[in-house]
Design an enzyme around this catalytic site. Sequence first.
Site, PDB file in Angstrom:
ATOM      1  N   LYS A   1       0.785  -1.327  -0.034  1.00 24.26           N
ATOM      2  CA  LYS A   1      -0.059   0.036   0.057  1.00 24.26           C
ATOM      3  C   LYS A   1       0.744   1.346  -0.107  1.00 24.26           C
ATOM      4  O   LYS A   1       0.628   2.077  -0.672  1.00 24.26           O
ATOM      5  CB  LYS A   1      -0.642   0.024   1.182  1.00 24.26           C
ATOM      6  CG  LYS A   1      -1.924  -1.074   1.438  1.00 24.26           C
ATOM      7  CD  LYS A   1      -2.664  -0.986   2.401  1.00 24.26           C
ATOM      8  CE  LYS A   1      -2.071  -0.867   3.923  1.00 24.26           C
ATOM      9  NZ  LYS A   1      -1.630  -2.095   4.204  1.00 24.26           N
TER      10      LYS A   1
ATOM     11  N   ARG B   1      -9.218   0.401   9.306  1.00 23.50           N
ATOM     12  CA  ARG B   1      -8.657  -0.918   9.392  1.00 23.50           C
ATOM     13  C   ARG B   1      -9.573  -1.807  10.340  1.00 23.50           C
ATOM     14  O   ARG B   1      -9.179  -3.033  10.538  1.00 23.50           O
ATOM     15  CB  ARG B   1      -7.376  -0.847  10.339  1.00 23.50           C
ATOM     16  CG  ARG B   1      -6.156  -0.960   9.546  1.00 23.50           C
ATOM     17  CD  ARG B   1      -4.880  -0.800  10.223  1.00 23.50           C
ATOM     18  NE  ARG B   1      -3.839  -1.455  10.146  1.00 23.50           N
ATOM     19  CZ  ARG B   1      -2.728  -1.021   9.553  1.00 23.50           C
ATOM     20  NH1 ARG B   1      -2.506   0.485   9.234  1.00 23.50           N
ATOM     21  NH2 ARG B   1      -1.479  -1.979   9.037  1.00 23.50           N
TER      22      ARG B   1
ATOM     23  N   ARG C   1      11.842  -7.178   5.027  1.00 24.02           N
ATOM     24  CA  ARG C   1      11.715  -5.715   4.590  1.00 24.02           C
ATOM     25  C   ARG C   1      12.877  -5.098   5.376  1.00 24.02           C
ATOM     26  O   ARG C   1      12.818  -5.400   6.513  1.00 24.02           O
ATOM     27  CB  ARG C   1      10.385  -5.283   4.982  1.00 24.02           C
ATOM     28  CG  ARG C   1      10.030  -3.904   4.835  1.00 24.02           C
ATOM     29  CD  ARG C   1       8.588  -3.600   4.788  1.00 24.02           C
ATOM     30  NE  ARG C   1       7.788  -3.347   5.852  1.00 24.02           N
ATOM     31  CZ  ARG C   1       6.706  -3.314   5.982  1.00 24.02           C
ATOM     32  NH1 ARG C   1       6.058  -3.216   4.977  1.00 24.02           N
ATOM     33  NH2 ARG C   1       5.842  -3.126   7.202  1.00 24.02           N
TER      34      ARG C   1
ATOM     35  N   ARG D   1      12.269  -2.489  10.878  1.00 27.35           N
ATOM     36  CA  ARG D   1      11.252  -1.751  11.421  1.00 27.35           C
ATOM     37  C   ARG D   1      11.019  -2.638  12.670  1.00 27.35           C
ATOM     38  O   ARG D   1      11.201  -3.698  12.664  1.00 27.35           O
ATOM     39  CB  ARG D   1       9.835  -1.796  10.808  1.00 27.35           C
ATOM     40  CG  ARG D   1       9.459  -0.157  10.437  1.00 27.35           C
ATOM     41  CD  ARG D   1       8.265  -0.572   9.605  1.00 27.35           C
ATOM     42  NE  ARG D   1       7.071  -0.651  10.079  1.00 27.35           N
ATOM     43  CZ  ARG D   1       5.897  -0.684   9.289  1.00 27.35           C
ATOM     44  NH1 ARG D   1       5.865  -0.027   8.423  1.00 27.35           N
ATOM     45  NH2 ARG D   1       4.638  -1.290   9.859  1.00 27.35           N
TER      46      ARG D   1
ATOM     47  N   ARG E   1       0.043  -8.970  13.520  1.00 27.24           N
ATOM     48  CA  ARG E   1      -0.374  -8.004  12.539  1.00 27.24           C
ATOM     49  C   ARG E   1      -1.172  -8.685  11.612  1.00 27.24           C
ATOM     50  O   ARG E   1      -2.277  -8.135  11.202  1.00 27.24           O
ATOM     51  CB  ARG E   1       0.501  -7.245  12.068  1.00 27.24           C
ATOM     52  CG  ARG E   1       1.366  -6.328  13.159  1.00 27.24           C
ATOM     53  CD  ARG E   1       2.682  -5.920  12.701  1.00 27.24           C
ATOM     54  NE  ARG E   1       2.630  -5.012  11.570  1.00 27.24           N
ATOM     55  CZ  ARG E   1       3.877  -5.000  10.529  1.00 27.24           C
ATOM     56  NH1 ARG E   1       4.947  -5.592  10.932  1.00 27.24           N
ATOM     57  NH2 ARG E   1       3.551  -4.186   9.530  1.00 27.24           N
TER      58      ARG E   1
END
Length: 221
Positions: free
Chosen positions: A13, A88, A127, A160, A171
């Site tokens: 996104k 969300r 990531r 992160r 998540r």
Amino acid sequence: MRIILLGAPGSGKGTQAQRLQKDLGLPQVSMGDLLREAVVSGSELGLQAKIAMDAGELVSNSIVLEMIKERLSAPAAGSGYVLDGFPRNQIQAEGLDVVLSDLGQVLDATVFMDVSREALMKRLTGRRTCSKTGKLLNVHFSSQQDLDECIEAGGKLIRRDDDNEDTIRTRLGVYERETEPLIAYYRECGLLQVVDAETSADEVYTRLRKVLVGSRVTESD
Ligand code: AMP
């Protein structure tokens, strides 16, 4: 032009919102970024948000709804935006409807970015961000040359805080339980577009632009 990008963590996104921002001049409104800024500022709200974020849970609806209301009422949102990571859950989606109606704004499209859970895990665990250049990289997918470039420039590959395996699983669970039902919600509203997003960022962007042309959003709007 007001667009929602809907999808799991790691569905791309943010990457696609940045491209739409660059090409169409639509500001990216990333709830994750707004919350991370609040955390860095050290405000009371930021401290509260950090606890939920570190655990991979959602920050309270009242906090994020207040933030989105402020952001969408600002002059910078006057000519439209791309919502990334908001809403969300159902309460946020209904809250957004109220905010939009109070502001006299109408959504043009909600695009669901479809990626399998397997691919999401790989994207999220790999990531990294280069501390020197800010470039988004992935230890599974980026070329060795791109990864080396960061290190040679004196940078570090930063992960992160919430991209560790336990938090990622939480998540993704939260996404399936709370966010996925919004696909049906926006389909019923007649706003849903679906993009198969399990391919390269360039190809996803091409697909995204195509479905946006099919909805009410065009460059000349
Ligand atoms: P993201 O950068 O979109 O992956 O978001 C990172 C974290 O910020 C999420 O795991 C949540 O803890 C929090 N967050 C982002 N967007 C929302 C939202 N709309 N509602 C509640 N929490 C959010």
